[in-house]
Design an enzyme around this catalytic site. Structure first.
Site, PDB file in Angstrom:
ATOM      1  N   TRP A 155      19.460   9.900 -25.408  1.00  0.00           N
ATOM      2  CA  TRP A 155      18.736   9.145 -26.777  1.00  0.00           C
ATOM      3  C   TRP A 155      19.587   7.639 -27.158  1.00  0.00           C
ATOM      4  O   TRP A 155      18.945   6.400 -27.184  1.00  0.00           O
ATOM      5  CB  TRP A 155      18.224   9.230 -27.750  1.00  0.00           C
ATOM      6  CG  TRP A 155      19.556  10.331 -28.251  1.00  0.00           C
ATOM      7  CD1 TRP A 155      19.957  11.792 -28.078  1.00  0.00           C
ATOM      8  CD2 TRP A 155      21.028   9.805 -28.710  1.00  0.00           C
ATOM      9  NE1 TRP A 155      21.635  11.953 -28.213  1.00  0.00           N
ATOM     10  CE2 TRP A 155      22.042  10.399 -28.906  1.00  0.00           C
ATOM     11  CE3 TRP A 155      21.520   9.009 -29.188  1.00  0.00           C
ATOM     12  CZ2 TRP A 155      23.158  10.663 -28.974  1.00  0.00           C
ATOM     13  CZ3 TRP A 155      23.242   8.350 -29.568  1.00  0.00           C
ATOM     14  CH2 TRP A 155      23.836   9.475 -29.528  1.00  0.00           C
ATOM     15  N   ASN A 156      20.761   7.326 -26.334  1.00  0.00           N
ATOM     16  CA  ASN A 156      21.689   6.431 -26.147  1.00  0.00           C
ATOM     17  C   ASN A 156      21.185   4.493 -26.267  1.00  0.00           C
ATOM     18  O   ASN A 156      22.043   4.005 -26.227  1.00  0.00           O
ATOM     19  CB  ASN A 156      23.415   6.914 -26.548  1.00  0.00           C
ATOM     20  CG  ASN A 156      23.461   6.961 -25.027  1.00  0.00           C
ATOM     21  OD1 ASN A 156      22.882   7.013 -24.714  1.00  0.00           O
ATOM     22  ND2 ASN A 156      24.921   7.190 -25.184  1.00  0.00           N
ATOM     23  N   PRO A 180      12.347  11.722 -21.473  1.00  0.00           N
ATOM     24  CA  PRO A 180      12.679  10.578 -22.287  1.00  0.00           C
ATOM     25  C   PRO A 180      13.591  12.008 -22.885  1.00  0.00           C
ATOM     26  O   PRO A 180      13.073  12.852 -23.142  1.00  0.00           O
ATOM     27  CB  PRO A 180      11.767   9.488 -23.003  1.00  0.00           C
ATOM     28  CG  PRO A 180      10.721   9.501 -22.585  1.00  0.00           C
ATOM     29  CD  PRO A 180      11.120  10.885 -21.750  1.00  0.00           C
ATOM     30  N   GLY A 232      23.815  12.775 -19.819  1.00  0.00           N
ATOM     31  CA  GLY A 232      23.156  13.640 -20.831  1.00  0.00           C
ATOM     32  C   GLY A 232      25.052  14.398 -21.052  1.00  0.00           C
ATOM     33  O   GLY A 232      26.145  13.444 -20.110  1.00  0.00           O
ATOM     34  N   GLU A 254      25.682  11.995 -14.583  1.00  0.00           N
ATOM     35  CA  GLU A 254      26.038  11.378 -15.613  1.00  0.00           C
ATOM     36  C   GLU A 254      26.504  12.094 -17.235  1.00  0.00           C
ATOM     37  O   GLU A 254      25.710  11.952 -18.172  1.00  0.00           O
ATOM     38  CB  GLU A 254      26.141   9.911 -15.283  1.00  0.00           C
ATOM     39  CG  GLU A 254      26.212   9.071 -15.580  1.00  0.00           C
ATOM     40  CD  GLU A 254      26.970   8.700 -17.416  1.00  0.00           C
ATOM     41  OE1 GLU A 254      27.310   9.141 -17.943  1.00  0.00           O
ATOM     42  OE2 GLU A 254      25.690   7.077 -17.634  1.00  0.00           O
ATOM     43  N   LEU A 255      28.249  12.491 -17.060  1.00  0.00           N
ATOM     44  CA  LEU A 255      28.014  13.545 -17.854  1.00  0.00           C
ATOM     45  C   LEU A 255      28.598  13.242 -18.861  1.00  0.00           C
ATOM     46  O   LEU A 255      28.974  12.128 -18.484  1.00  0.00           O
ATOM     47  CB  LEU A 255      28.273  14.776 -17.905  1.00  0.00           C
ATOM     48  CG  LEU A 255      27.047  15.581 -16.469  1.00  0.00           C
ATOM     49  CD1 LEU A 255      27.654  16.686 -16.173  1.00  0.00           C
ATOM     50  CD2 LEU A 255      26.030  15.739 -17.425  1.00  0.00           C
ATOM     51  N   CYS A 288      28.811   7.110 -23.427  1.00  0.00           N
ATOM     52  CA  CYS A 288      29.445   7.988 -22.866  1.00  0.00           C
ATOM     53  C   CYS A 288      30.963   6.850 -22.428  1.00  0.00           C
ATOM     54  O   CYS A 288      31.584   8.117 -22.277  1.00  0.00           O
ATOM     55  CB  CYS A 288      28.480   8.828 -21.495  1.00  0.00           C
ATOM     56  SG  CYS A 288      28.392   7.494 -20.708  1.00  0.00           S
ATOM     57  N   GLU A 385      33.852  15.049 -27.328  1.00  0.00           N
ATOM     58  CA  GLU A 385      33.603  13.480 -27.324  1.00  0.00           C
ATOM     59  C   GLU A 385      33.272  13.332 -29.211  1.00  0.00           C
ATOM     60  O   GLU A 385      32.120  13.672 -28.981  1.00  0.00           O
ATOM     61  CB  GLU A 385      32.385  12.688 -27.004  1.00  0.00           C
ATOM     62  CG  GLU A 385      32.587  12.308 -25.358  1.00  0.00           C
ATOM     63  CD  GLU A 385      31.660  12.585 -24.727  1.00  0.00           C
ATOM     64  OE1 GLU A 385      31.168  11.586 -24.249  1.00  0.00           O
ATOM     65  OE2 GLU A 385      30.167  13.206 -23.829  1.00  0.00           O
TER      66      GLU A 385
HETATM   67  P1  ADP Z   1      23.132  15.099 -26.152  1.00  0.00           P
HETATM   68  O1  ADP Z   1      23.856  16.272 -26.984  1.00  0.00           O
HETATM   69  O2  ADP Z   1      23.946  13.139 -26.310  1.00  0.00           O
HETATM   70  O3  ADP Z   1      21.474  14.734 -26.883  1.00  0.00           O
HETATM   71  P2  ADP Z   1      21.844  16.193 -24.044  1.00  0.00           P
HETATM   72  O4  ADP Z   1      22.170  16.299 -22.590  1.00  0.00           O
HETATM   73  O5  ADP Z   1      21.497  17.576 -25.145  1.00  0.00           O
HETATM   74  O6  ADP Z   1      22.457  15.260 -24.796  1.00  0.00           O
HETATM   75  O7  ADP Z   1      20.648  15.173 -23.859  1.00  0.00           O
HETATM   76  C1  ADP Z   1      20.031  14.441 -22.899  1.00  0.00           C
HETATM   77  C2  ADP Z   1      18.462  15.176 -21.845  1.00  0.00           C
HETATM   78  O8  ADP Z   1      18.777  16.075 -22.122  1.00  0.00           O
HETATM   79  C3  ADP Z   1      17.283  14.602 -22.827  1.00  0.00           C
HETATM   80  O9  ADP Z   1      16.757  14.224 -22.169  1.00  0.00           O
HETATM   81  C4  ADP Z   1      17.033  15.819 -23.844  1.00  0.00           C
HETATM   82  O10 ADP Z   1      16.248  16.399 -24.406  1.00  0.00           O
HETATM   83  C5  ADP Z   1      17.605  16.275 -22.054  1.00  0.00           C
HETATM   84  N1  ADP Z   1      17.465  18.212 -22.677  1.00  0.00           N
HETATM   85  C6  ADP Z   1      18.736  19.005 -23.603  1.00  0.00           C
HETATM   86  N2  ADP Z   1      18.644  19.728 -23.112  1.00  0.00           N
HETATM   87  C7  ADP Z   1      17.936  20.040 -22.119  1.00  0.00           C
HETATM   88  C8  ADP Z   1      17.522  21.522 -20.871  1.00  0.00           C
HETATM   89  N3  ADP Z   1      17.461  22.504 -21.682  1.00  0.00           N
HETATM   90  N4  ADP Z   1      16.466  20.693 -20.424  1.00  0.00           N
HETATM   91  C9  ADP Z   1      15.947  19.802 -19.515  1.00  0.00           C
HETATM   92  N5  ADP Z   1      15.868  18.665 -20.525  1.00  0.00           N
HETATM   93  C10 ADP Z   1      17.583  19.005 -21.371  1.00  0.00           C
END
Ligand code: ADP
Length: 478
Positions: A155-156, A180, A232, A254-255, A288, A385
């Site tokens: 979302w960022n 998204p 994410g 990209e974590l 990130c 973070e």
């Molecule tokens: P943040 O903590 O920054 O929100 P996330 O990794 O939770 O980071 O989110 C990044 C993306 O991963 C978002 O699109 C979110 O909806 C998605 N996401 C979160 N959990 C899962 C999952 N179990 N499987 C697939 N996508 C996911």
């Protein structure tokens, strides 16, 4: 949303060139993080809709892979141009759903468009090799698109992270199913509108909104998806990597990072302060590559902090839609709680608040630009973070010590340092265990460089090298 072009605001998913609801007709609300007003809804899709999108992408792949590179490039350039034409609307949408200040949102639109432009150029340069073998046979290698690519974005940067990962896929001849983040679906759907207008054929780019874990699992488990690009958290990245093992897909991850930002005594102090503000306060600290652990060399600590304090206190907070706003809301209640908790824990363990250290009075999920000193490596704020507008300062005495401390992290995305000594610049840049280094700058992102991390920050690159990850090299002996 009150846009110049209402068509950009879509509340349906985009599958096979059609705007569709979820099979159950269920929807989820999307909130404006600044004031918690409901912006609208999007379909709450699950496995079946995701499979429909994959099927559409698979069928479209058989056509798109054979579209000449020049035509794909022309479509992508039109797409980039449309993003720029609609900059104001796209930026407003970013600010409304993700909360970042409008000036940053405009820059995000241009940044996203630049990936389409750059990858459009690369589409022309997908080339193989050939060699004449001794016995008169020819060995030829060609590069072919992998197939359907799944893209999961955060979302960022709701617009740019999708444009950045979509662009190499389109250029390579792959087709895409994108999911998204639940907080920010509208920027992605707006890109689908513009892709279609630019001439991207139906089925080539699909967007599915809804339950993250269910859609994610469906994308990972489906055999036709041959590559997953995820941006994410490290936690979700590890899960997706495991899920992709079942069908042996390639992944680009990209974590999260935990960027060190080092200011040596030989730095230009004013420039280092400005670099730190840039590296920390973009999107209220929610990127990130944000500076997370700030190391200041003892000799200049006092003067640096004095200047930093003045600048941090001058940052304008408020509504992201106002031109002058520099720091505004965090994305949601959970994000706010995390920042508040990290600061409180640090203070309980002996850190001192020099500025901020509390919520913005007028914005529910806003946290004031904050400076903490007396931070140590064992505090949670050094290990996680922060993802908030908090500068966590540590002192250091010598170079070897600070390198060891900077590298004492499982993350390794970005790292920054300020120094004017050329031999140190080269030495430190080589020693930092990160994928990207900013020397005397707080801003490193550009489509022409390989963007990505090492260690638990992931692997695979966005930007310059991303297209290679979406191409299979085939060897033909003839
Ligand atoms: P943040 O903590 O920054 O929100 P996330 O990794 O939770 O980071 O989110 C990044 C993306 O991963 C978002 O699109 C979110 O909806 C998605 N996401 C979160 N959990 C899962 C999952 N179990 N499987 C697939 N996508 C996911």
């Amino acid at each position: 949303m009150n846009l110049n072009n209402d068509q950009l605001f879509q509340q349906h998913c985009y599958i096979n060139g059609e705007w569709v609801s979820s099979i159950t007709q269920q929807t989820v609300d999307v909130l404006n993080p600044y004031n918690q007003n409901c912006l609208g809804t999007v379909p709450n899709c699950g496995t079946r809709e995701t499979e429909q999108a994959i099927q559409a992408a698979q069928e479209a792949f058989l056509m798109w892979r054979d579209v000449p590179a020049r035509e794909r490039a022309d479509i992508m350039k039109r797409f980039a141009e449309l993003m720029r034409q609609h900059r104001e609307d796209l930026a407003k949408m970013i600010t409304l759903e993700c909360g970042k200040p409008i000036k940053e949102a405009r820059a995000e639109v241009d940044y996203g468009a630049s990936y389409l432009q750059w990858n459009a150029e690369l589409a022309w340069h997908i080339q193989g090799e050939s060699a004449c073998l001794a016995q008169g046979r020819h060995m030829v290698t060609i590069k072919q698109p992998k197939g359907v690519v799944a893209i999961i974005t955060p979302w960022n940067f709701p617009s740019a992270m999708l444009a950045r990962t979509l662009a190499p896929a389109l250029a390579a001849g792959c087709t895409v199913v994108a999911k998204p983040a639940e907080d920010t679906p509208y920027s992605a759907l707006a890109l689908a509108v513009l892709a279609s207008e630019a001439g991207v054929p139906k089925g080539v780019f699909n967007v599915v909104t809804g339950e993250a874990a269910t859609i994610g699992k469906a994308l990972c488990q489906h055999f036709s998806v041959r590559h997953l690009t995820f941006t994410g958290s490290t936690k979700v990245g590890k899960l997706l990597m495991q899920q992709c093992a079942e069908t042996v897909k390639t992944v680009s991850l990209e974590l999260g990072g935990n960027a060190p930002f080092i200011v040596f005594a030989d730095a230009n102090v004013e420039e280092a302060v400005e670099g730190l503000l840039t590296a920390k306060f973009r999107n209220a600290g929610q990127t990130c590559v944000c500076a997370n652990r700030i190391f200041i060399q003892e000799d200049i600590y006092t003067i640096f902090v004095e200047k930093l304090l003045k600048r941090v206190q001058s940052l304008m907070t408020g509504d992201g839609l106002l031109e002058d706003t520099q720091v505004t809301t965090l994305i949601n209640q959970a994000a706010f709680n995390k920042v508040e908790c990290l600061v409180q824990q640090a203070v309980d363990q002996g850190a001192t608040v020099l500025a901020g250290g509390k919520a913005m009075p007028e914005i529910k999920w806003g946290y004031l630009p904050t400076i903490l000193e007396g931070i140590t490596a064992d505090m949670a704020i050094s290990q996680e973070e922060i993802f908030g507008p908090v500068l966590a300062l540590q002192r250091f005495i010598d170079e070897a010590d600070v390198i060891t401390r900077a590298n004492a992290s499982r993350g390794g995305l970005a790292g920054y340092f300020f120094s004017q000594q050329i031999d140190r610049v080269w030495r430190v840049a080589k020693q930092l265990e990160v994928g990207m280094v900013g020397v005397n700058t707080g801003l490193i992102s550009t489509p022409v460089a390989p963007f990505g991390g090492v260690k638990e920050s992931g692997f695979g690159k966005a930007g310059a090298d991303a297209i290679e990850e979406l191409l299979d090299k085939k060897y033909i002996n003839l």
